[in-house]
Design a protein around this motif. Structure first.
Motif, short mmCIF file in Angstrom:
data_model
loop_
_atom_site.label_atom_id
_atom_site.label_comp_id
_atom_site.label_asym_id
_atom_site.label_seq_id
_atom_site.Cartn_x
_atom_site.Cartn_y
_atom_site.Cartn_z
N GLU A 229 44.24 -12.52 4.47
CA GLU A 229 44.76 -13.66 3.73
C GLU A 229 46.28 -13.67 3.85
OE1 GLU A 229 44.76 -15.52 -0.81
OE2 GLU A 229 43.47 -13.80 -0.31
N GLU B 49 48.99 -21.81 2.96
CA GLU B 49 48.30 -22.61 3.98
C GLU B 49 49.19 -22.89 5.18
OE1 GLU B 49 45.88 -26.88 4.34
OE2 GLU B 49 46.80 -26.27 2.45
N MET C 21 37.21 -21.73 6.71
CA MET C 21 37.03 -22.90 5.85
C MET C 21 36.81 -24.19 6.65
SD MET C 21 40.75 -24.08 4.45
CE MET C 21 40.17 -25.76 4.35
N LYS D 77 32.86 -26.19 -1.42
CA LYS D 77 34.22 -25.68 -1.62
C LYS D 77 34.31 -24.68 -2.76
CE LYS D 77 39.00 -27.14 -2.41
NZ LYS D 77 39.92 -28.28 -2.64
N GLU D 78 33.73 -25.02 -3.90
CA GLU D 78 33.81 -24.14 -5.06
C GLU D 78 33.18 -22.78 -4.77
OE1 GLU D 78 32.28 -24.05 -9.71
OE2 GLU D 78 32.45 -25.97 -8.67
N ARG E 232 32.67 -21.48 -1.76
CA ARG E 232 33.44 -20.83 -0.70
C ARG E 232 34.69 -20.17 -1.28
NH1 ARG E 232 37.25 -23.49 1.66
NH2 ARG E 232 36.28 -25.54 1.45
N GLU E 233 35.43 -20.91 -2.09
CA GLU E 233 36.68 -20.39 -2.64
C GLU E 233 36.46 -19.27 -3.65
OE1 GLU E 233 38.99 -23.71 -4.01
OE2 GLU E 233 39.66 -24.19 -1.97
N SER E 234 35.29 -19.25 -4.29
CA SER E 234 35.00 -18.16 -5.22
C SER E 234 34.91 -16.83 -4.50
CB SER E 234 33.69 -18.44 -5.97
OG SER E 234 32.57 -18.33 -5.09
N ASN F 220 39.52 -19.47 1.54
CA ASN F 220 40.33 -20.63 1.21
C ASN F 220 41.26 -21.00 2.37
OD1 ASN F 220 42.41 -18.68 1.14
ND2 ASN F 220 42.11 -18.37 -1.07
N GLU F 221 42.27 -21.81 2.09
CA GLU F 221 43.18 -22.30 3.11
C GLU F 221 44.06 -21.20 3.72
OE1 GLU F 221 42.75 -23.55 0.16
OE2 GLU F 221 42.05 -25.61 0.41
N CYS F 222 44.10 -20.05 3.07
CA CYS F 222 44.95 -18.95 3.53
C CYS F 222 44.16 -17.85 4.23
CB CYS F 222 45.69 -18.35 2.34
SG CYS F 222 46.66 -19.55 1.40
#
Length: 377
Positions: free
Chosen positions: A300, A304, A334, A343-344, A346-348, A352-354
């Protein structure tokens, strides 16, 4: 026989009488019968083909299973696997899976009446609380794609044996060179042969390795009925790729450790996911159940903008999907492998974008680091 020798010589069944070192490609759809009621053992290539059979026997030897069925892709293999289950059946699955597997379970398997409990199998060791009367299997991916979760295969196998469930393990990330789930208690091992087994990003393939004759026969019936068999030429490409599996895995793993250590020291990198780092929560389990840590790294970055800059500025490293080949690839999960995961959800998991995934190849580690360095600057 040592696994490095199996990779090169594998199944010693003679398929050729000319002395050819390379296994012949039997590019035939059908085979003639010597007489009524007699067969050479090969009738129609969807059922079996000599080149594909040779490959399947090699994979069986590498995984130390009872038998293997080869498919046209990894997802074709998992799709066929799900035909073992019926409406109302329940599976416990890892919460971090390859995006294509997640999509299959969410869009197709659920539609077909199969139910799932999604669990972090690397942390939640009490899987018995999720078992129902209708539970048929536990499906795990270890290390997982892309957050590198490590699940204790032996511990899960104890649960599945006690409750008469199937244990299915996706072993794609480590390959049979570094991990053998059947020896740890798994009933079925899944591989995307496209990845490390092929090793050259030039073909697609999938495998299901069975621990018993009963499971193997069920998978063979499903394979010949649904029809997604691996072609003779693609089978030959896999046979050729596996010959260098051991030396590729060793070099890729060596490079990955160097790069993971380097990434840990970069100010623009917030977190590194590599199971070969002693601080990784699955490090000790990996040491106990595997012969190495592989070459998959996720990390990470600070924001972004940095992630996109890195993807667009790498030169030697290729911004592409897939993994396991001799070329180093960087992936943006992503937008690529996990774009269909909500999205929710995945991000959990931190995707994410990073978040970036690196499949380390066999190039010079110094050259790879120089490329990452200039892309991050």
């Amino acid at each position: 026989m040592d696994i490095t020798t199996v990779c090169i010589h594998g199944n010693r069944k003679n398929l050729d009488y000319t002395g050819a070192i390379s296994v012949p490609i039997y590019q035939s759809a059908t085979f003639a019968h010597p007489a009524v009621g007699e067969s050479t053992g090969y009738d129609y290539s969807r059922l079996q083909n000599p080149t594909r059979e040779h490959l399947e026997n090699i994979i069986t030897d590498l995984e130390q299973g009872k038998g293997t069925v080869a498919f046209s892709t990894g997802m074709a293999a998992i799709s066929a696997l799900m035909e073992l289950f019926s409406i109302g059946d329940h599976l416990i699955i890892s919460d971090d899976l390859y995006g294509g597997t997640h999509r299959l379970f969410s869009l197709i398997s659920k539609k077909n009446g199969i139910e799932f409990d999604v669990v972090n199998t690397s942390k939640d060791t009490d899987l018995t609380k999720y078992i129902r009367k209708t539970t048929k299997a536990i499906f795990i991916e270890t290390p997982s794609n892309p957050t590198m979760q490590v699940t204790d295969i032996k511990a899960v196998a104890e649960i599945t044996k006690k409750h008469n469930l199937l244990l299915i393990v996706d072993n794609t990330f480590l390959s049979p060179y570094l991990q053998n789930p059947i020896l740890l208690g798994a009933d079925i091992v899944v591989h995307s042969g496209t990845k490390f087994l092929s090793g050259h990003n030039d073909t697609l393939a999938g495998f299901l390795v069975a621990s018993t004759e009963d499971i193997l026969e069920k998978l063979r019936v499903i394979s010949k009925t649904t029809g997604a068999s691996l072609s003779p030429f693609d089978s030959w490409l896999l046979i050729r790729g596996i010959k260098t599996l051991s030396i590729r895995m060793e070099k890729q793993q060596e490079n990955a450790k160097i790069i993971a250590d380097w990434l840990c020291r970069q100010p623009k990198v917030k977190k590194v996911y590599y199971i070969g780092l002693p601080e990784h929560p699955g490090y000790e389990i990996s040491k106990n159940q595997s012969r190495g840590f592989g070459s998959m790294i996720s990390f990470e970055v600070e924001n972004e903008e940095t992630a996109k800059q890195l993807l667009e500025k790498v030169n030697l490293i290729l911004y592409a999907e897939s993994l396991g080949g001799v070329e180093t690839l960087i992936t943006y999960p992503m937008l690529q492998t996990h774009s269909d995961v909500p999205k929710e959800e995945r991000e959990s998991k931190g995707i994410n974008e990073c978040f970036l995934r690196l499949s380390v190849g066999i190039e010079s580690a110094d050259d790879l680091i120089k490329d990452l360095e200039q892309a991050l600057s």
